[in-house]
Scaffold this motif. Structure first.
Motif, PDB file in Angstrom:
ATOM      1  N   LYS A  25       2.862   6.199  -1.585  1.00 51.04           N
ATOM      2  CA  LYS A  25       2.488   6.831  -2.734  1.00 51.04           C
ATOM      3  C   LYS A  25       1.082   7.384  -2.842  1.00 51.04           C
ATOM      4  O   LYS A  25       0.883   8.388  -3.631  1.00 51.04           O
ATOM      5  CB  LYS A  25       2.915   6.255  -3.916  1.00 51.04           C
ATOM      6  N   SER A  26       0.296   6.883  -1.942  1.00 47.46           N
ATOM      7  CA  SER A  26      -1.274   7.288  -1.868  1.00 47.46           C
ATOM      8  C   SER A  26      -1.645   7.820  -0.664  1.00 47.46           C
ATOM      9  O   SER A  26      -2.661   8.691  -0.399  1.00 47.46           O
ATOM     10  CB  SER A  26      -1.965   6.048  -2.242  1.00 47.46           C
ATOM     11  N   LEU A  27      -0.854   7.619   0.540  1.00 48.95           N
ATOM     12  CA  LEU A  27      -1.083   7.920   1.960  1.00 48.95           C
ATOM     13  C   LEU A  27       0.359   8.200   2.567  1.00 48.95           C
ATOM     14  O   LEU A  27       0.823   7.123   3.109  1.00 48.95           O
ATOM     15  CB  LEU A  27      -1.591   6.607   2.620  1.00 48.95           C
ATOM     16  N   PRO A  28       0.795   9.482   2.473  1.00 55.82           N
ATOM     17  CA  PRO A  28       2.159  10.033   3.234  1.00 55.82           C
ATOM     18  C   PRO A  28       2.183   9.356   4.582  1.00 55.82           C
ATOM     19  O   PRO A  28       1.314   9.777   5.259  1.00 55.82           O
ATOM     20  CB  PRO A  28       2.426  11.363   2.874  1.00 55.82           C
TER      21      PRO A  28
ATOM     22  N   ASP B 162       5.262   1.350  -1.080  1.00 54.57           N
ATOM     23  CA  ASP B 162       4.758   2.528  -1.860  1.00 54.57           C
ATOM     24  C   ASP B 162       3.462   2.477  -2.349  1.00 54.57           C
ATOM     25  O   ASP B 162       2.715   3.211  -2.503  1.00 54.57           O
ATOM     26  CB  ASP B 162       5.665   2.860  -2.926  1.00 54.57           C
ATOM     27  N   GLU B 163       2.974   1.102  -2.787  1.00 55.76           N
ATOM     28  CA  GLU B 163       1.911   0.897  -3.291  1.00 55.76           C
ATOM     29  C   GLU B 163       0.797  -0.034  -2.713  1.00 55.76           C
ATOM     30  O   GLU B 163      -0.215  -0.685  -3.359  1.00 55.76           O
ATOM     31  CB  GLU B 163       1.909   0.627  -4.741  1.00 55.76           C
TER      32      GLU B 163
ATOM     33  N   SER C  15      -1.356   6.066  -9.480  1.00 51.83           N
ATOM     34  CA  SER C  15      -1.480   5.322  -8.313  1.00 51.83           C
ATOM     35  C   SER C  15      -2.741   4.200  -8.611  1.00 51.83           C
ATOM     36  O   SER C  15      -2.848   3.291  -7.835  1.00 51.83           O
ATOM     37  CB  SER C  15      -1.716   6.034  -7.017  1.00 51.83           C
ATOM     38  N   TYR C  16      -3.413   4.475  -9.664  1.00 53.79           N
ATOM     39  CA  TYR C  16      -4.684   3.591  -9.798  1.00 53.79           C
ATOM     40  C   TYR C  16      -4.589   2.637 -11.167  1.00 53.79           C
ATOM     41  O   TYR C  16      -3.687   2.670 -11.900  1.00 53.79           O
ATOM     42  CB  TYR C  16      -5.984   4.722  -9.838  1.00 53.79           C
TER      43      TYR C  16
END
Lengths: 378, 378
Positions: A296-299, A320-321, B377-378
């Protein structure tokens, strides 16, 4: 209810903060590198004599677009109408939507946008042209339309030859429409690794654009421009003389996937300006640490991120995380709480996950820019 | 500048509109199916005697969470602190963050959030526990912490046995901290296709949680709960008696990847409630049409979307904003401008791309809900 605020910027993303105080995950851009990349591409275009219309699908950010225009770009491209709306609302005034806009809602919005900025869109179907003509006539505007050429990638576009001519002819004969050239872009070949093979593939696509342009000329239809070409192929597109305008996007940021391309000998060099800032949130074992940035931060569509400064370490997606960093025996590992700057696999979908670009020079935050086109898919 | 509005909902997404008037791409949820899925899981939990704490990482939406609570869920899970903050701000009052929160910024925010809601987080490292203890003491709150157990997936967690006991013991002896149980979740096995193999994998992970729980009991440390289990494994986690609480998330929506799992014979059935609404924007050839939804609307990490109602057609990714639908010879194809409802490959990252859930009953829009945790995401 229908107007909701975006996520706030990450903690510590304030001008004057040192980078280590910025919380994670955060999307960072090194402004010195960004500025250099923008200047390098502008120089290439000026020296080569092609117009530069950078693709804003990569950055979705008005501040980046304004830097590109200030360096000499003739305008910008967007992939979606909502991206164009967001960037026009932020002050950009010349946008080409490199896509077909189908259906009454989008056509209504295109007519509205054309009242506020110089806009153009692509077509590949006479039914769509007829609907656009009716809306332009009713809306009392002139819509600039490019015919998208099927350049052989099995996606959109009219076959070069009679179909392109018929579309251009219909546009020219419709009050309210203006034929604004040919769109010829092939996304799938931007990452062919070998420079020679990428050049051959670009030239094969460009040859179809050349056929289309000559078919128009044979029928006396003036074609103002052929536009296309990405960060992987622009030197090849520019050298053939078929394209008047190039549309590279990723060059402002670059990514791990582009870094795997063999560069063209005629291409200027671009450096990595975009990073995902991430924290080691678990260090459970000597063979791994775990980062707070997952898919979800780095496709993951174009492969995993790389980790500059840690050549022995490898990022492995773990959901995802979560991102697992594999630590080989005997290698040093980052410690719990340490922050790492990762190079995303693919810059475009990465940017689309973040509301803010945290701008850094020499590891100090100097600005925070909204990604106004984030989520602008419609 | 630092507060920017989200994208507006797609055109036509107004209560009372017929679905065909909703512009695309849009994220749709069929509320009849959603309600049935929520009721089905609530009944399973009630009959089995496990607590249900659904994972909000799948939906990131306060309205969905409230429906789950109303049906009997004891609270919700979040994956990130910013998700928890967004859902508490929207009125949810009992949130477990199923992740480690490392670094002063996040710890400060956790202390602040604990003043407004019942919150808990996970730990797997004594250094993190020491920082949390200091912050809780200084902040005059009691932080509930679960020890994450390494259940064998090579991600986070302390090994079952002495490491878990030591962490729980440190928590119990720290003023300001409260030991709130064990977290034992294994994401990587949720999509093992064979039900028997998935059951074996779940039981192997659960066995490590059982060892951790018994190690605590042997040292006289009371363990209020073992929590974990996803949509792929919850019937197996529930049947062993190790888990007191299950955390399924995707069951509210389902996706093409879960549809490929062989269902457990003991599991209730869930139906697809989530769809990406997309338009045919190009119909250039009899062998394909092109949709306006690519990887920026349909993340490809768990395979392509499926197209209900069109069993012969296959979606093939064609870039960030294009999806090619392959039409076999002799098959009917959707026409230019036609809208299709696609089943996303993976619901969680799909939801994370959209600001709004367009709620539909019988092909009429009945509500539009903000995805308040989008990008959290944080």
């Amino acid at each position: 209810m229908r107007s909701q605020p975006r996520m706030r910027p990450p903690d510590g993303a304030e001008p004057g903060s040192v980078l280590d105080h910025v919380d994670t995950p955060a999307l960072l851009v090194d402004l010195d590198v960004l500025d250099a990349n923008i200047a390098t591409m502008a120089s290439f275009a000026a020296e080569t004599g092609v117009s530069l219309r950078p693709h804003a699908k990569a950055h979705k950010c008005a501040e980046v677009a304004r830097k590109q225009i200030a360096a000499g770009a003739v305008g910008i491209c967007c992939q979606k109408l909502s991206e164009a709306e967001a960037l026009v609302a932020a002050g950009l005034d010349d946008v080409l939507v490199t896509n077909e806009l189908v259906g009454p809602a989008k056509i209504r919005r295109l007519v509205e946008l054309a009242r506020h900025a110089t806009v153009a869109a692509c077509v590949d179907d006479p039914r769509n042209v007829a609907e656009l003509a009716a809306a332009a006539h009713g809306g009392d505007v002139v819509l600039a339309l490019l015919v998208e050429v099927d350049i052989g990638d099995g996606r959109c576009g009219a076959p070069p030859g009679e179909a392109v001519v018929a579309l251009a002819d219909t546009i020219e004969s419709s009050p309210g429409l203006r034929f604004a050239g040919l769109h010829a872009y092939r996304g799938g070949i931007q990452h062919v690794r070998s420079a020679a093979e990428r050049r051959d593939a670009a030239h094969a696509a460009d040859e179809r654009a050349r056929i289309a342009r000559e078919a128009l000329a044979a029928r006396g239809i003036r074609c103002d421009r052929v536009t296309g070409g990405g960060t992987g192929t622009f030197p090849f597109d520019a050298e053939l003389g078929v394209h008047d305008e190039i549309q590279p996007g990723s060059y402002v940021f670059m990514d791990a996937d582009y870094a795997r391309n063999e560069p063209a000998s005629t291409a200027p060099a671009f450096a990595q300006s975009l990073f995902v800032w991430s924290t080691v949130m678990s260090a459970p074992s000597s063979d791994r640490v775990v980062l707070d940035a997952g898919t979800k931060s780095l496709p993951p569509d174009s492969g995993p991120p790389t980790i500059p400064g840690w050549p022995n370490l490898e990022y492995r997606s773990a959901g995802d995380e979560h991102g697992v960093v594999v630590v080989p025996p005997g290698s040093a590992a980052p410690s719990l709480g340490e922050k790492l700057a990762l190079v995303p696999g693919h810059c475009d979908p990465t940017v689309n996950l973040y509301d803010w670009l945290v701008c850094v020079r020499d590891r100090v935050v100097v600005d925070v820019w909204p990604v106004v086109g984030r989520g602008a898919s419609y």
